[in-house]
Design a protein around this motif. Sequence first.
Motif, PDB file in Angstrom:
ATOM      1  N   ARG A   1      10.661  -6.449  14.843  1.00  0.00           N
ATOM      2  CA  ARG A   1      11.401  -7.102  13.757  1.00  0.00           C
ATOM      3  C   ARG A   1      10.542  -7.084  12.503  1.00  0.00           C
ATOM      4  O   ARG A   1       9.363  -7.402  12.543  1.00  0.00           O
ATOM      5  CB  ARG A   1      11.724  -8.539  14.143  1.00  0.00           C
ATOM      6  N   LEU A   2      11.180  -6.708  11.385  1.00  0.00           N
ATOM      7  CA  LEU A   2      10.514  -6.755  10.093  1.00  0.00           C
ATOM      8  C   LEU A   2      11.405  -7.534   9.141  1.00  0.00           C
ATOM      9  O   LEU A   2      12.574  -7.193   8.953  1.00  0.00           O
ATOM     10  CB  LEU A   2      10.269  -5.344   9.549  1.00  0.00           C
ATOM     11  N   VAL A   3      10.859  -8.608   8.582  1.00  0.00           N
ATOM     12  CA  VAL A   3      11.583  -9.468   7.648  1.00  0.00           C
ATOM     13  C   VAL A   3      10.831  -9.447   6.322  1.00  0.00           C
ATOM     14  O   VAL A   3       9.617  -9.671   6.295  1.00  0.00           O
ATOM     15  CB  VAL A   3      11.678 -10.917   8.178  1.00  0.00           C
ATOM     16  N   THR A   4      11.547  -9.174   5.234  1.00  0.00           N
ATOM     17  CA  THR A   4      10.922  -9.179   3.920  1.00  0.00           C
ATOM     18  C   THR A   4      11.377 -10.403   3.135  1.00  0.00           C
ATOM     19  O   THR A   4      12.511 -10.853   3.256  1.00  0.00           O
ATOM     20  CB  THR A   4      11.273  -7.912   3.119  1.00  0.00           C
ATOM     21  N   ALA A   5      10.487 -10.921   2.325  1.00  0.00           N
ATOM     22  CA  ALA A   5      10.804 -12.066   1.463  1.00  0.00           C
ATOM     23  C   ALA A   5      11.534 -11.562   0.216  1.00  0.00           C
ATOM     24  O   ALA A   5      11.538 -10.358  -0.076  1.00  0.00           O
ATOM     25  CB  ALA A   5       9.508 -12.777   1.064  1.00  0.00           C
ATOM     26  N   ALA A   6      12.125 -12.483  -0.515  1.00  0.00           N
ATOM     27  CA  ALA A   6      12.757 -12.130  -1.783  1.00  0.00           C
ATOM     28  C   ALA A   6      11.720 -11.471  -2.683  1.00  0.00           C
ATOM     29  O   ALA A   6      10.597 -11.957  -2.819  1.00  0.00           O
ATOM     30  CB  ALA A   6      13.323 -13.375  -2.446  1.00  0.00           C
ATOM     31  N   GLY A   7      12.067 -10.328  -3.263  1.00  0.00           N
ATOM     32  CA  GLY A   7      11.154  -9.618  -4.146  1.00  0.00           C
ATOM     33  C   GLY A   7      10.149  -8.716  -3.457  1.00  0.00           C
ATOM     34  O   GLY A   7       9.386  -8.026  -4.115  1.00  0.00           O
ATOM     35  N   ALA A   8      10.117  -8.712  -2.136  1.00  0.00           N
ATOM     36  CA  ALA A   8       9.148  -7.905  -1.379  1.00  0.00           C
ATOM     37  C   ALA A   8       9.815  -6.674  -0.774  1.00  0.00           C
ATOM     38  O   ALA A   8      10.994  -6.691  -0.444  1.00  0.00           O
ATOM     39  CB  ALA A   8       8.516  -8.737  -0.278  1.00  0.00           C
ATOM     40  N   ILE A   9       9.037  -5.609  -0.620  1.00  0.00           N
ATOM     41  CA  ILE A   9       9.468  -4.385   0.055  1.00  0.00           C
ATOM     42  C   ILE A   9       8.399  -4.050   1.079  1.00  0.00           C
ATOM     43  O   ILE A   9       7.213  -4.197   0.818  1.00  0.00           O
ATOM     44  CB  ILE A   9       9.634  -3.225  -0.944  1.00  0.00           C
ATOM     45  N   ASP A  10       8.823  -3.599   2.267  1.00  0.00           N
ATOM     46  CA  ASP A  10       7.866  -3.220   3.307  1.00  0.00           C
ATOM     47  C   ASP A  10       8.424  -2.012   4.041  1.00  0.00           C
ATOM     48  O   ASP A  10       9.592  -1.646   3.861  1.00  0.00           O
ATOM     49  CB  ASP A  10       7.647  -4.384   4.272  1.00  0.00           C
ATOM     50  N   SER A  11       7.612  -1.379   4.863  1.00  0.00           N
ATOM     51  CA  SER A  11       8.087  -0.210   5.604  1.00  0.00           C
ATOM     52  C   SER A  11       7.654  -0.289   7.059  1.00  0.00           C
ATOM     53  O   SER A  11       6.722  -1.018   7.412  1.00  0.00           O
ATOM     54  CB  SER A  11       7.595   1.083   4.967  1.00  0.00           C
ATOM     55  N   LEU A  12       8.337   0.491   7.857  1.00  0.00           N
ATOM     56  CA  LEU A  12       8.116   0.503   9.291  1.00  0.00           C
ATOM     57  C   LEU A  12       8.208   1.943   9.771  1.00  0.00           C
ATOM     58  O   LEU A  12       9.190   2.629   9.487  1.00  0.00           O
ATOM     59  CB  LEU A  12       9.198  -0.358   9.959  1.00  0.00           C
ATOM     60  N   ALA A  13       7.173   2.430  10.468  1.00  0.00           N
ATOM     61  CA  ALA A  13       7.189   3.769  11.052  1.00  0.00           C
ATOM     62  C   ALA A  13       7.633   3.664  12.503  1.00  0.00           C
ATOM     63  O   ALA A  13       7.171   2.797  13.238  1.00  0.00           O
ATOM     64  CB  ALA A  13       5.798   4.389  10.976  1.00  0.00           C
ATOM     65  N   LEU A  14       8.549   4.535  12.905  1.00  0.00           N
ATOM     66  CA  LEU A  14       9.046   4.540  14.275  1.00  0.00           C
ATOM     67  C   LEU A  14       8.320   5.583  15.114  1.00  0.00           C
ATOM     68  O   LEU A  14       7.708   6.518  14.577  1.00  0.00           O
ATOM     69  CB  LEU A  14      10.554   4.810  14.280  1.00  0.00           C
ATOM     70  N   ASP A  15       8.402   5.430  16.422  1.00  0.00           N
ATOM     71  CA  ASP A  15       7.706   6.318  17.349  1.00  0.00           C
ATOM     72  C   ASP A  15       8.098   7.784  17.183  1.00  0.00           C
ATOM     73  O   ASP A  15       7.293   8.671  17.445  1.00  0.00           O
ATOM     74  CB  ASP A  15       7.971   5.898  18.796  1.00  0.00           C
ATOM     75  N   ASP A  16       9.349   8.055  16.756  1.00  0.00           N
ATOM     76  CA  ASP A  16       9.830   9.436  16.645  1.00  0.00           C
ATOM     77  C   ASP A  16       9.487  10.079  15.308  1.00  0.00           C
ATOM     78  O   ASP A  16       9.882  11.199  15.035  1.00  0.00           O
ATOM     79  CB  ASP A  16      11.336   9.496  16.884  1.00  0.00           C
ATOM     80  N   GLY A  17       8.759   9.371  14.446  1.00  0.00           N
ATOM     81  CA  GLY A  17       8.401   9.901  13.140  1.00  0.00           C
ATOM     82  C   GLY A  17       9.332   9.455  12.027  1.00  0.00           C
ATOM     83  O   GLY A  17       9.060   9.707  10.854  1.00  0.00           O
ATOM     84  N   SER A  18      10.436   8.810  12.358  1.00  0.00           N
ATOM     85  CA  SER A  18      11.335   8.273  11.341  1.00  0.00           C
ATOM     86  C   SER A  18      10.655   7.107  10.635  1.00  0.00           C
ATOM     87  O   SER A  18       9.731   6.492  11.171  1.00  0.00           O
ATOM     88  CB  SER A  18      12.648   7.803  11.969  1.00  0.00           C
ATOM     89  N   ARG A  19      11.135   6.792   9.421  1.00  0.00           N
ATOM     90  CA  ARG A  19      10.541   5.713   8.636  1.00  0.00           C
ATOM     91  C   ARG A  19      11.642   4.896   7.997  1.00  0.00           C
ATOM     92  O   ARG A  19      12.637   5.450   7.525  1.00  0.00           O
ATOM     93  CB  ARG A  19       9.642   6.310   7.563  1.00  0.00           C
ATOM     94  N   ILE A  20      11.459   3.583   7.976  1.00  0.00           N
ATOM     95  CA  ILE A  20      12.409   2.669   7.357  1.00  0.00           C
ATOM     96  C   ILE A  20      11.688   1.924   6.242  1.00  0.00           C
ATOM     97  O   ILE A  20      10.617   1.363   6.461  1.00  0.00           O
ATOM     98  CB  ILE A  20      12.956   1.649   8.378  1.00  0.00           C
ATOM     99  N   VAL A  21      12.278   1.925   5.046  1.00  0.00           N
ATOM    100  CA  VAL A  21      11.768   1.136   3.933  1.00  0.00           C
ATOM    101  C   VAL A  21      12.747  -0.021   3.758  1.00  0.00           C
ATOM    102  O   VAL A  21      13.919   0.192   3.456  1.00  0.00           O
ATOM    103  CB  VAL A  21      11.647   1.969   2.640  1.00  0.00           C
ATOM    104  N   VAL A  22      12.253  -1.233   3.976  1.00  0.00           N
ATOM    105  CA  VAL A  22      13.101  -2.423   4.000  1.00  0.00           C
ATOM    106  C   VAL A  22      13.051  -3.108   2.641  1.00  0.00           C
ATOM    107  O   VAL A  22      11.977  -3.419   2.133  1.00  0.00           O
ATOM    108  CB  VAL A  22      12.645  -3.389   5.120  1.00  0.00           C
ATOM    109  N   GLY A  23      14.237  -3.328   2.065  1.00  0.00           N
ATOM    110  CA  GLY A  23      14.343  -3.932   0.743  1.00  0.00           C
ATOM    111  C   GLY A  23      14.106  -5.433   0.767  1.00  0.00           C
ATOM    112  O   GLY A  23      13.940  -6.050   1.821  1.00  0.00           O
TER     113      GLY A  23
END
Length: 95
Positions: free
Chosen positions: A15-37
């Motif tokens: 689980r990745l939770v971002t605060a208001a105004g924050a951006i974070d990212s998460l790398a997955l095992d298969d090489g995919s990447r998620i940038v969370v707003g």
Amino acid sequence: RLLLRRGDDTRPDRRLVTAAGAIDSLALDDGSRIVVGPGSTVVVAHDGAARTVRLEGEASFHVVHDAARPFTVRTAAGDVVDIGTVFAVRTGGPD
């Protein structure tokens, strides 16, 4: 014969939770990447061969192509299924 069901995997969901105004990212095992707003939550489910995430808020996805294992983004409004590309999803907000 052993059957694994969702939740039987010993790895917890990520689980990745971002605060208001924050951006974070998460790398997955298969090489995919998620940038969370800002002000968003992404949960990556460990359910065997599936590539599934749940999203509340907004995120961009850089998905590694795998035709045998589509990538699914689940939201309250419905699912987005992709086999490999770059795309963004935003839930909620004005209609």
